[in-house]
Design a protein around this motif. Structure first.
Motif, PDB file in Angstrom:
ATOM      1  N   UNK A   1      27.303  -2.056 122.785  1.00 12.87           N
ATOM      2  CA  UNK A   1      27.856  -2.442 121.637  1.00 12.87           C
ATOM      3  C   UNK A   1      29.357  -3.594 121.616  1.00 12.87           C
ATOM      4  N   UNK A   2      29.706  -4.048 120.649  1.00 13.99           N
ATOM      5  CA  UNK A   2      30.819  -5.170 120.686  1.00 13.99           C
ATOM      6  C   UNK A   2      31.997  -4.232 120.989  1.00 13.99           C
ATOM      7  N   UNK A   3      32.271  -3.074 120.292  1.00 17.46           N
ATOM      8  CA  UNK A   3      33.362  -2.221 120.386  1.00 17.46           C
ATOM      9  C   UNK A   3      32.913  -0.780 120.709  1.00 17.46           C
ATOM     10  N   UNK A   4      33.536  -0.181 121.615  1.00 18.97           N
ATOM     11  CA  UNK A   4      33.191   1.335 121.912  1.00 18.97           C
ATOM     12  C   UNK A   4      34.338   2.031 121.956  1.00 18.97           C
TER      13      UNK A   4
ATOM     14  N   UNK B   1      33.920   0.296 133.640  1.00 14.81           N
ATOM     15  CA  UNK B   1      33.782  -0.911 133.572  1.00 14.81           C
ATOM     16  C   UNK B   1      32.905  -1.517 134.442  1.00 14.81           C
ATOM     17  N   UNK B   2      33.287  -1.337 135.555  1.00 12.04           N
ATOM     18  CA  UNK B   2      32.678  -1.841 136.805  1.00 12.04           C
ATOM     19  C   UNK B   2      31.105  -1.179 136.775  1.00 12.04           C
ATOM     20  N   UNK B   3      31.096   0.060 136.327  1.00 11.41           N
ATOM     21  CA  UNK B   3      29.630   0.562 136.392  1.00 11.41           C
ATOM     22  C   UNK B   3      28.715  -0.073 135.319  1.00 11.41           C
ATOM     23  N   UNK B   4      29.311  -0.484 134.287  1.00 12.99           N
ATOM     24  CA  UNK B   4      28.568  -1.283 132.924  1.00 12.99           C
ATOM     25  C   UNK B   4      28.148  -2.445 133.528  1.00 12.99           C
TER      26      UNK B   4
ATOM     27  N   UNK C   1      25.317  -4.735 131.999  1.00 15.72           N
ATOM     28  CA  UNK C   1      26.117  -5.354 130.684  1.00 15.72           C
ATOM     29  C   UNK C   1      27.222  -6.134 130.949  1.00 15.72           C
ATOM     30  N   UNK C   2      28.007  -6.363 129.774  1.00  7.56           N
ATOM     31  CA  UNK C   2      29.015  -7.368 129.834  1.00  7.56           C
ATOM     32  C   UNK C   2      30.443  -6.722 130.491  1.00  7.56           C
ATOM     33  N   UNK C   3      31.386  -7.294 131.087  1.00  8.66           N
ATOM     34  CA  UNK C   3      32.601  -6.855 131.493  1.00  8.66           C
ATOM     35  C   UNK C   3      33.483  -6.893 130.260  1.00  8.66           C
ATOM     36  N   UNK C   4      33.576  -5.645 129.870  1.00  5.82           N
ATOM     37  CA  UNK C   4      34.395  -5.016 128.701  1.00  5.82           C
ATOM     38  C   UNK C   4      35.927  -5.176 129.206  1.00  5.82           C
ATOM     39  N   UNK C   5      36.604  -5.427 128.247  1.00  2.00           N
ATOM     40  CA  UNK C   5      38.048  -5.362 128.209  1.00  2.00           C
ATOM     41  C   UNK C   5      38.322  -4.075 127.559  1.00  2.00           C
ATOM     42  N   UNK C   6      39.607  -3.584 127.759  1.00  2.00           N
ATOM     43  CA  UNK C   6      40.173  -2.477 126.993  1.00  2.00           C
ATOM     44  C   UNK C   6      41.567  -2.361 126.515  1.00  2.00           C
TER      45      UNK C   6
ATOM     46  N   UNK D   1      33.763  -6.217 124.079  1.00  2.00           N
ATOM     47  CA  UNK D   1      33.259  -7.208 124.804  1.00  2.00           C
ATOM     48  C   UNK D   1      34.009  -8.566 124.326  1.00  2.00           C
ATOM     49  N   UNK D   2      34.768  -9.053 125.179  1.00  2.00           N
ATOM     50  CA  UNK D   2      35.710 -10.358 124.837  1.00  2.00           C
ATOM     51  C   UNK D   2      34.766 -11.591 124.380  1.00  2.00           C
TER      52      UNK D   2
END
Length: 608
Positions: free
Chosen positions: A335-338, A365-368, A373-378, A403-404
């Motif tokens: 998803x775009x936002x979690x 995030x590293x596991x994603x 998956x994408x590298x999420x920001x948080x 997801x930036x």
């Protein structure tokens, strides 16, 4: 088997058991002779002989409990009376490994007691027992009384009588009506040998070797084989917990929708964790229903996908990061936002003042990324140490992953753990005074509870306000099988106050910009039909989008045989008005014995 029970309390007299309920007077003589089990059990939940000594009560041993703090055995009278309200079975508490065997014909002398599992403060019903027993074995190898068959015809449709208003709504002093109420029916066979056959599993096997089945296969049946908790008045009377009298190594490892085929037989007990329980001396054979974890649709190019996921006290020491990452990437389709709930600080339950959670979040995030998956920001805000409830020392909080490459976060300084975020009007549009920010963090409604996290996101030029929540838990509420009916849901008071604040904050945004797109999501810890949800939706500010699903698919959690809604995504009028949204409760956890969280994540896809 493992036991979660606290140390057994001393045998309680009827006065301690009833609390404010109708007291049963102890009559003379202090010792009663020539009684049968049905005399001891009586026609109410409290024995007419509670607190008295009884002599030479006869019965056949139907089961022995040789583990835990509640050691003893069950006896049953092979010559029942003709009163359906009086049980013919009773538990004999020895406190040590009993010296009798199934099939022994015995007489028992001792003191009649009413034991409340978990203690009187729980509001639980009591179990009639004979304590401090003297046991005489008359013969061995006798046939065990035929089990009472519990099936859809036997269990009434109505759940429980209304308690005595003069006794704080206790049902203890009411005469049992086993033909009318399910709780009365189960009480009328407490301690007796019972049997169920070919029953469907409706709550998966837990770590304590317990599962739940239904004897009413069509009662509020969900699409995947569970039983939906549809309303406070429809609590699924066919639910029954199953444990084992023997070793737990061979206990069925079941998921929702599996079947215990053949017969499952044993004494009917009542315990702290779920009430009436068949303690099986004979277990049916498990037949798999083939349940598979769900995968949601991938969002289209012009769709924004927003999810909520309670990751159950995730901290760096957990071994579930890869599994959670796979769920987010594969089952939730990145998803775009979690909105994550129950992210713990960097050393978990160690209570040393640590509040930062960057190690926890970055490990996820590293596991994603490793899962494809994408590298999420948080974004998040660290709580004040030990002020947000949850596991002591864990400092759980909500965290936004985004997801930036698909969505941007609007950073606006000023948000911290104690400063309330506000709403201003800039160029005719609503804007948060801080992003991220916390909603009314100093309000007493959030005492020892998680404060909502608010943030501004931009997707394809459109601003979307997202408020991540984790409302007050249901801890402290009375169980559905409590002696007080209707049960007291004490946790609602704080949760309703919290919902009022969230609703007011959303209205603040909409008062500035009536067409603002606002999402309030998270672990609301309450049902879609609850007063909490009504408050969140008050004034039309929000609408719980899980209501767009067919009723048989509206659940995010499975507890004691009831599939229910705890996690929700509520949307403002502008999102709902467009009608171009899709909602999915993605069932990957709650129905499975090997769950990595006890909650199912939720996903909303829409076009801002």
């Amino acid at each position: 088997m493992p036991s979660r029970s606290s140390a057994r309390l001393a045998a309680l007299t009827v006065a301690a058991v009833c609390s404010a309920a109708s007291a049963v007077a102890l009559t003379s003589p202090a010792q009663a002779d020539g009684l049968r089990i049905h005399d001891v059990q009586g026609t109410t939940r409290i024995s007419p002989y509670a607190g008295q000594k009884v002599t030479d009560v006869p019965g056949i041993v139907t089961g022995t409990r040789t583990y835990g703090s509640s050691r003893g055995f069950w006896i049953q009278d092979p010559t029942p009376d003709d009163n359906p309200a009086t049980s013919e079975g009773v538990f004999v508490f020895t406190g040590s490994t009993p010296k009798v065997a199934v099939g022994d014909s015995v007489t028992v002398s001792g003191t009649v007691s009413e034991f409340v599992p978990g203690g009187a403060s729980t509001g639980n019903q009591s179990v009639t027992e004979i304590t401090k027993p003297t046991v005489i074995t008359l013969s061995t190898g006798n046939p065990v009384p035929a089990p009472v068959v519990i099936d859809a015809r036997a269990v009434p449709r109505h759940y429980a009588p209304t308690g005595d208003a003069s006794a704080n709504n206790s049902i203890n002093g009411l005469t049992l009506q086993p033909e009318k109420y399910a709780l009365d029916y189960y009480e009328s066979i407490e301690g007796m040998n019972v049997r169920v056959g070919n029953v469907r599993v409706i709550t998966a096997t837990d770590p304590y070797a317990e599962l739940w089945v239904t004897v009413k296969p069509h009662e509020n049946e969900t699409r995947r084989g569970g039983s939906l908790y549809a309303s406070y008045d429809d609590q699924n009377t066919g639910r029954l917990q199953i444990q084992s009298l023997g070793a737990t190594a061979d206990f069925p490892v079941a998921n929702v929708g599996d079947t215990l085929t053949g017969t499952t037989t044993g004494p009917l007990d009542y315990n702290q964790y779920g009430g009436y329980t068949l303690v099986a001396s004979e277990l049916g054979t498990l037949k798999s229903g083939g349940l598979q974890r769900e995968t949601t649709k991938k969002q289209a190019h012009g769709e924004l996908a927003v999810a909520t996921y309670n990751v159950e006290n995730l901290d760096p020491s957990d071994g579930t990061f890869a599994a959670h990452a796979s769920a987010i990437v594969n089952n939730l389709q990145s998803p775009d936002i979690v909105s994550l709930e129950e992210i713990q600080d960097n050393n978990g339950a160690t209570d040393d003042g640590t509040v930062a959670a960057d190690v926890t979040v970055n490990k996820l995030i590293d596991a994603i990324v490793a899962a494809g998956g994408p590298r999420y920001d948080w974004r998040s805000i660290d709580p004040v140490n030990d002020q947000d409830g949850g596991e002591p020392g864990g400092n759980i909080r909500q965290v936004f992953l985004f997801n930036p490459q698909r969505v941007s976060f609007v950073d606006r300084a000023g948000g911290d753990s104690t400063t309330a975020v506000g709403v201003t009007k800039v160029h005719g549009k609503a804007q948060l005074t801080a992003s991220p920010g916390r909603v009314a963090p100093a309000d007493p409604a959030w005492t020892s509870s998680r404060k909502p996290l608010a943030g501004e996101f931009v997707f394809r030029g459109r601003t979307v306000f997202v408020i991540a929540n984790h409302l007050n838990s249901k801890g402290g509420d009375q169980g559905l099988t409590a002696q007080y009916q209707p049960v007291v849901r004490s946790s609602e008071t704080q949760r309703h106050a919290q919902a009022t604040l969230v609703n007011a904050f959303v209205k603040d945004i909409l008062d500035v910009q009536k067409n603002a797109e606002v999402i309030a999501l998270g672990d609301m810890n309450d049902f879609d039909f609850s007063g909490t949800t009504e408050i969140l939706q008050s004034g039309g500010a929000l609408w719980s989008a899980i209501q767009s699903l067919p009723e048989c698919e509206r659940y995010t959690y499975d507890y004691q045989g009831n599939q229910q809604v705890l996690d929700q995504i509520l949307i403002s009028k502008e999102i709902r008005r467009n009608g171009d949204f899709q909602y999915d409760s993605v069932h990957i956890n709650s129905e499975f014995h090997d769950q990595i969280s006890d909650h199912d994540p939720q996903v909303l896809r829409f076009r801002p």
